[in-house]
Design a protein around this motif. Structure first.
Motif, mmCIF file in Angstrom:
data_model
loop_
_atom_site.group_PDB
_atom_site.id
_atom_site.type_symbol
_atom_site.label_atom_id
_atom_site.label_comp_id
_atom_site.label_asym_id
_atom_site.label_seq_id
_atom_site.Cartn_x
_atom_site.Cartn_y
_atom_site.Cartn_z
ATOM 1 N N ILE A 236 0.818 6.632 -7.622
ATOM 2 C CA ILE A 236 0.869 5.257 -8.122
ATOM 3 C C ILE A 236 1.007 4.313 -6.930
ATOM 4 O O ILE A 236 1.954 4.427 -6.142
ATOM 5 C CB ILE A 236 2.055 5.066 -9.084
ATOM 6 N N SER A 237 0.068 3.404 -6.782
ATOM 7 C CA SER A 237 0.148 2.441 -5.681
ATOM 8 C C SER A 237 1.088 1.302 -6.064
ATOM 9 O O SER A 237 1.176 0.912 -7.230
ATOM 10 C CB SER A 237 -1.240 1.890 -5.350
ATOM 11 N N ASP B 37 0.817 -1.220 0.000
ATOM 12 C CA ASP B 37 0.000 0.000 0.000
ATOM 13 C C ASP B 37 0.851 1.271 0.000
ATOM 14 O O ASP B 37 0.488 2.283 0.620
ATOM 15 C CB ASP B 37 -0.951 0.020 1.207
ATOM 16 N N SER B 38 1.994 1.213 -0.672
ATOM 17 C CA SER B 38 2.825 2.407 -0.807
ATOM 18 C C SER B 38 2.317 3.256 -1.965
ATOM 19 O O SER B 38 1.713 2.749 -2.909
ATOM 20 C CB SER B 38 4.282 2.020 -1.055
ATOM 21 N N LEU B 39 2.595 4.563 -1.902
ATOM 22 C CA LEU B 39 2.184 5.476 -2.958
ATOM 23 C C LEU B 39 3.395 6.201 -3.498
ATOM 24 O O LEU B 39 4.126 6.864 -2.749
ATOM 25 C CB LEU B 39 1.161 6.493 -2.427
ATOM 26 N N LEU B 40 3.610 6.071 -4.782
ATOM 27 C CA LEU B 40 4.698 6.753 -5.473
ATOM 28 C C LEU B 40 4.152 8.063 -6.029
ATOM 29 O O LEU B 40 3.155 8.077 -6.744
ATOM 30 C CB LEU B 40 5.216 5.869 -6.606
ATOM 31 N N ARG C 170 -2.040 -1.583 -13.669
ATOM 32 C CA ARG C 170 -1.946 -1.423 -15.112
ATOM 33 C C ARG C 170 -1.653 0.046 -15.459
ATOM 34 O O ARG C 170 -2.282 0.959 -14.929
ATOM 35 C CB ARG C 170 -3.260 -1.862 -15.765
ATOM 36 N N GLY C 171 -0.723 0.240 -16.348
ATOM 37 C CA GLY C 171 -0.379 1.583 -16.789
ATOM 38 C C GLY C 171 0.671 2.284 -15.938
ATOM 39 O O GLY C 171 1.208 3.316 -16.347
ATOM 40 N N ALA C 172 0.980 1.741 -14.757
ATOM 41 C CA ALA C 172 1.923 2.415 -13.857
ATOM 42 C C ALA C 172 3.337 2.423 -14.427
ATOM 43 O O ALA C 172 4.043 3.427 -14.344
ATOM 44 C CB ALA C 172 1.908 1.733 -12.492
#
Length: 259
Positions: free
Chosen positions: A202-203, A191-194, A234-236
């Protein structure tokens, strides 16, 4: 030739595969030292403890492979300081790979009328390839960060926002705070967020793969945790690559403007 990051000292604290970075076999170390000698590689030798650095070269390797000779200085006082140092912390490059090793027990000798330092072959040698360590360094001004969800003792979670030092399509390097967050190889942060500029958060699940201590000239230290991406949505990956390409174009344009 220049030595990349020659003003830094890099120490491997933990890694899930230490052999990937550190050589301890004397035969392998000797082979690399001989290659450095053949390449006439420049060596930045920092006098430890302390921050004084001397630019030198390898002059010779003993026939029995047990010692090497490092070029001395034309300044006798500097040679005295080098001989009195506890160790010479050496950094160089071979085929764009950073090589770092400690020389201990160095003795000032005369080689063909020129001063030099005879020292035993180093017991360990650190190798860092660019693609594994020096990825895209994120500009401080952009504030690229990662938010980690950290568990509390009572089962709840708190958020910690940490600075991203560099980034690639496969992961990030995070600046580890002095206290409050535990990092070691294998540690996972779900559950990290970039957080990247002009991109929605981005999770991701981050998995710690290595931990380095970087000491910069002047003594400032930072712990660098290399983390691998897992479970990217998807897409990250495309979004991350777009940011990297955009940042590289900006950096290249800035560098061309200085020429």
């Amino acid at each position: 030739m220049t030595i990349d990051q020659e003003d830094t000292r890099i120490e491997l604290i933990h890694a899930d595969d230490e052999a990937k970075y550190v050589l301890r076999d004397a035969r392998e170390i000797l082979a690399i030292v001989r290659n450095l000698l053949g390449a006439r590689a420049l060596v930045s030798a920092r006098l430890a403890p302390g921050n004084e650095s001397v630019l030198s070269t390898l002059v010779a390797v003993a026939e029995d492979g047990t010692s090497l000779l490092l070029d001395g200085s034309a300044d006798p006082l500097q040679n005295q300081r080098m001989e009195r140092a506890d160790a010479l912390d050496c950094v160089t490059q071979l085929d764009k790979v950073r090589i770092q090793f400690l020389l201990r027990g160095q003795r000032l000798v005369e080689d063909g009328g020129s001063p030099g330092f005879r020292a035993p072959l180093p017991e360990a040698l650190l190798r860092l390839q660019r693609r594994e360590f020096y990825r895209l360094q994120t500009p401080i001004s952009e504030g690229v960060s990662c938010t980690l969800a950290l568990p509390r003792v009572d089962g709840s979670r708190r958020e910690a926002e940490l600075r991203i030092l560099d980034i690639s399509g496969g992961g990030v390097a995070i600046a580890v705070p002095p206290v409050g967050v535990h990092f070691e190889p294998g540690t996972e942060f779900p559950d990290s967020l970039l957080r990247l500029p002009d991109t929605a958060p981005i999770s991701a699940r981050l998995v710690v793969r290595n931990l380095f201590r970087i000491t910069r000239r002047g003594g400032a230290e930072v712990l660098r945790a290399g983390c691998e991406f897992a479970d990217l949505p998807r897409g990250a990956e495309d979004a991350i690559q777009r940011y990297i390409l955009r940042a590289e174009r900006t950096r290249n344009a800035r560098e061309r403007g200085r020429l």
